[in-house]
Design a protein around this motif. Structure first.
Motif, PDB file in Angstrom:
ATOM      1  N   LEU A  92      12.324  37.813   5.413  1.00 26.93           N
ATOM      2  CA  LEU A  92      12.030  39.010   6.208  1.00 26.93           C
ATOM      3  C   LEU A  92      12.990  40.131   5.859  1.00 26.93           C
ATOM      4  O   LEU A  92      12.616  41.310   5.846  1.00 26.93           O
ATOM      5  CB  LEU A  92      12.122  38.699   7.708  1.00 26.93           C
ATOM      6  N   ASP A 128       8.763  39.496  17.951  1.00 24.77           N
ATOM      7  CA  ASP A 128      10.022  39.095  18.584  1.00 24.77           C
ATOM      8  C   ASP A 128      11.215  39.210  17.642  1.00 24.77           C
ATOM      9  O   ASP A 128      12.326  38.813  18.001  1.00 24.77           O
ATOM     10  CB  ASP A 128       9.917  37.648  19.097  1.00 24.77           C
ATOM     11  N   ASP A 129      10.990  39.736  16.441  1.00 28.66           N
ATOM     12  CA  ASP A 129      12.086  39.900  15.486  1.00 28.66           C
ATOM     13  C   ASP A 129      12.767  41.249  15.738  1.00 28.66           C
ATOM     14  O   ASP A 129      12.214  42.305  15.420  1.00 28.66           O
ATOM     15  CB  ASP A 129      11.565  39.818  14.050  1.00 28.66           C
ATOM     16  N   THR A 130      13.943  41.201  16.336  1.00 28.81           N
ATOM     17  CA  THR A 130      14.576  42.450  16.782  1.00 28.81           C
ATOM     18  C   THR A 130      14.998  43.341  15.619  1.00 28.81           C
ATOM     19  O   THR A 130      15.037  44.565  15.773  1.00 28.81           O
ATOM     20  CB  THR A 130      15.798  42.140  17.669  1.00 28.81           C
ATOM     21  N   GLU A 131      15.309  42.770  14.471  1.00 29.68           N
ATOM     22  CA  GLU A 131      15.680  43.617  13.333  1.00 29.68           C
ATOM     23  C   GLU A 131      14.463  44.353  12.770  1.00 29.68           C
ATOM     24  O   GLU A 131      14.575  45.496  12.340  1.00 29.68           O
ATOM     25  CB  GLU A 131      16.359  42.785  12.248  1.00 29.68           C
ATOM     26  N   THR A 132      13.311  43.705  12.789  1.00 30.02           N
ATOM     27  CA  THR A 132      12.092  44.398  12.372  1.00 30.02           C
ATOM     28  C   THR A 132      11.760  45.516  13.355  1.00 30.02           C
ATOM     29  O   THR A 132      11.385  46.621  12.953  1.00 30.02           O
ATOM     30  CB  THR A 132      10.919  43.414  12.272  1.00 30.02           C
ATOM     31  N   ARG A 163      12.541  31.893   6.471  1.00 34.99           N
ATOM     32  CA  ARG A 163      11.884  33.132   6.883  1.00 34.99           C
ATOM     33  C   ARG A 163      12.849  34.286   7.160  1.00 34.99           C
ATOM     34  O   ARG A 163      12.570  35.421   6.743  1.00 34.99           O
ATOM     35  CB  ARG A 163      10.988  32.894   8.091  1.00 34.99           C
ATOM     36  N   PRO A 164      13.998  34.091   7.844  1.00 35.25           N
ATOM     37  CA  PRO A 164      14.886  35.243   8.099  1.00 35.25           C
ATOM     38  C   PRO A 164      15.325  35.964   6.830  1.00 35.25           C
ATOM     39  O   PRO A 164      15.315  37.199   6.779  1.00 35.25           O
ATOM     40  CB  PRO A 164      16.071  34.606   8.834  1.00 35.25           C
ATOM     41  N   THR A 175       5.419  40.276  13.648  1.00 37.68           N
ATOM     42  CA  THR A 175       6.653  39.573  14.036  1.00 37.68           C
ATOM     43  C   THR A 175       7.237  40.255  15.276  1.00 37.68           C
ATOM     44  O   THR A 175       8.329  40.834  15.217  1.00 37.68           O
ATOM     45  CB  THR A 175       7.671  39.576  12.880  1.00 37.68           C
ATOM     46  N   ARG A 208      11.925  43.901   4.884  1.00 33.29           N
ATOM     47  CA  ARG A 208      12.452  45.104   5.553  1.00 33.29           C
ATOM     48  C   ARG A 208      13.104  46.045   4.541  1.00 33.29           C
ATOM     49  O   ARG A 208      12.999  47.274   4.654  1.00 33.29           O
ATOM     50  CB  ARG A 208      13.455  44.694   6.638  1.00 33.29           C
TER      51      ARG A 208
END
Length: 423
Positions: free
Chosen positions: A186, A231-235, A182-183, A229, A190
Motif C-alpha cells: 500500500l 480503515d487505512d488511516t495513511e491512505t 499489504r502495508p 481501504t 500511495r
C-alpha cells in the motif's frame, strides 16, 4: 443517438469503466495484455451494436458481460491441456442475461485493488508505475499520459510495454497481497498517487506551473484507493492531503500563468468543497486514531493553512511542531527543508536559516532547486539581499520549469534593486 453523442458516451464510459472491466478480465485470463485487448474488443462491440440499437439501460453491465463472454470464448480456444481455463469455460453459461448481482456486488473492489497493486508493484520503477497506473487504472490513453507528463507518446508506450514485460518475466500474479505484505505494498501505491499529484501540482518541467489534469487523476486514484481501504488511516491521510492541496490550484497561478506563492494567494479562490472534504477526512482519521503517520501529519499541516482565513492567521508554531514530528518519522531532507520554512515563519528567518544551512551540503539535495529558493527567501527576510540574490539565481539555474525559472530570476532582480537602493 447521434454519432457524436455516442462517441462522447463511450469516451466517458471508457475512462470510468475500463479499469473495472480490465480488473475483472485480468483475474480471469491471467495477463494484462489479453485483458486490455478483450476490454477494447468489448468497447468495439458496443460501438457496432449501440450505433444501431441505442445505448442499453445499464451500459456498464453490458460491457462487463460482453467482455466476460469474449474472455470465455478466448479461453475455450486455448490449449485444452490448461485444465484451469477449461474448467472456467465449462462452468460459464452462454447466456446473455445480465447478472447485476455479480457486476455490482461480487468482488469488484478486490479486483480493482488487485489491479492497482499490480500496476504499482515495487519491482517497477516509479516512472513505470505512474504510467501503467494512469493507463490501466485511470483509463487514460497512451497519448493522454504522454501529454500529462510532457513526454513523447513513443516514450510512454515503451514505458508501459516494458512494465508489462517486467511483470510477466517476474511472474507477478494478479492477486491481493496477504495481510503481512499489504502495508508495504500500500505504501508503494500511495507513493505513485502522490507522485502523480505532485507532478501536477508543481510541474518539474515545461512551460506551465501546474498541470490540473494530473491533479484530477491523482484525486480520482486517491478517492478510489480510499474507498477500497476505508480503515487505512495513511491512505485517508494521503487523500485528505491532496484534497486540501488541490483546493488551492486555481489560486496558485496568476493571469499570465506565473506562480502565486501560498502566502500571496487570494484565499477566496480556494475551493471550499475540497477543503470541506479534506477536513472531514482528517476528522475520520482522528476517530480511527491514526494521526501520527507521515501522510496524516502532512494533511494536518495542510489543514492549518486551509483553516486560516488570511495568511496572517496561519498557526505557524503548530505547523512547525507538526514538522518536528514528521521529520522524526521520515528523516527526509525535503521534509527538513519544509520544516525550515515553518520555523522561519514561526520564530524568524534566522532560525529558519539555521535549519537550512546544513542542508546545503546534503548530497541528496544537490540539484534540488527549491533548496536555494527557500534559502533565498529566508536570507531576504533576514535582510541579506545579496546572499538572497545568489540563492535565487542558483534556483533559477537548477529548475527545468519555465515559470519557476522566471520567478526566481525576477526575485533575484528585486534583491539587486533593493541592494542598490540601500547603498
Amino acid at each position: 443517438m447521434e454519432s457524436r453523442d455516442l462517441d462522447a458516451t463511450l469516451a466517458t464510459l471508457w475512462r470510468v469503466e475500463s479499469p473495472r472491466v480490465v480488473a475483472r478480465l485480468v483475474r480471469l485470463v491471467g495477463d494484462l495484455d489479453t485483458a486490455e485487448e478483450l476490454a477494447q474488443d468489448a468497447f468495439v462491440a458496443a460501438i457496432e451494436k449501440w450505433r444501431h440499437e441505442g445505448v442499453p439501460g445499464n451500459p456498464a453491465g453490458w460491457l462487463n458481460t460482453t467482455a466476460r463472454f469474449l474472455a470465455v470464448d478466448r479461453i475455450r480456444r486455448r490449449d485444452t491441456k490448461r485444465h484451469k481455463y477449461r474448467l472456467v469455460a465449462a462452468t460459464t453459461p452462454r447466456s446473455t442475461e445480465l447478472d447485476i448481482g455479480q457486476i455490482v456486488d461480487g468482488d469488484l473492489a478486490d479486483d480493482l485493488l488487485g489491479l492497482i497493486f499490480m500496476s504499482c508493484h515495487p519491482i517497477l520503477s516509479p516512472d513505470a508505475r505512474s504510467a501503467l497506473t494512469l493507463r490501466l487504472v485511470c483509463g487514460l490513453t497512451t497519448g493522454e499520459v504522454a501529454r500529462a507528463f510532457l513526454a513523447p507518446e513513443a516514450t510512454i508506450a515503451q514505458r508501459v510495454v516494458r512494465a508489462k514485460r517486467t511483470l510477466a518475466a517476474a511472474d507477478i500474479r494478479f492477486e491481493l497481497p496477504g495481510p503481512a505484505e499489504r502495508p508495504a505494498r500500500l505504501a508503494a501505491v500511495r507513493e505513485v498517487v502522490y507522485l502523480v499529484f505532485n507532478e501536477g501540482y508543481s510541474a518539474t518541467s515545461g512551460d506551465s506551473w501546474v498541470r490540473p489534469e494530473l491533479c484530477s487523476e491523482a484525486l480520482r486514484l486517491g478517492r478510489m484507493l480510499a474507498s477500497l481501504t476505508p480503515d487505512d488511516t495513511e491512505t485517508l491521510g494521503l487523500l485528505a492531503l491532496i484534497e486540501l492541496q488541490a483546493s488551492r490550484l486555481t489560486a496558485r497561478v496568476g493571469p499570465q500563468g506565473d506562480p502565486v506563492l501560498l502566502m500571496d494567494q487570494d484565499r477566496t479562490r480556494w475551493d471550499r468543497l475540497l477543503i470541506h472534504r479534506g477536513l472531514a477526512l482528517i476528522e475520520q482519521i482522528h476517530r480511527l486514531r491514526g494521526t501520527v503517520g507521515p501522510y496524516a501529519l502532512q494533511a494536518a499541516i495542510a489543514a492549518c493553512h486551509a483553516r486560516a482565513a488570511t495568511a496572517a492567521d496561519t498557526d505557524w508554531p503548530r505547523i512547525a511542531a507538526l514538522y518536528d514530528g514528521l521529520v522524526q518519522i521520515t528523516s527526509s531532507p525535503v521534509v527538513e527543508l519544509n520544516r525550515a520554512v515553518a520555523i522561519g515563519r514561526a520564530f524568524g528567518p534566522q532560525a529558519g536559516l539555521d535549519v537550512v544551512r546544513p542542508l546545503l551540503d546534503h548530497p541528496a539535495m544537490r540539484g534540488y532547486h527549491l533548496l536555494p529558493a527557500v534559502a533565498g527567501d529566508l536570507s531576504c527576510g533576514a535582510g541579506d539581499h545579496e546572499e538572497a540574490r545568489r540563492y535565487f539565481l542558483s534556483s533559477a539555474a537548477l529548475t527545468a520549469n519555465t515559470q519557476q525559472r522566471r520567478t526566481m530570476q525576477r526575485r533575484a532582480a528585486d534583491c539587486a534593486t533593493h541592494q542598490a537602493g540601500g547603498t
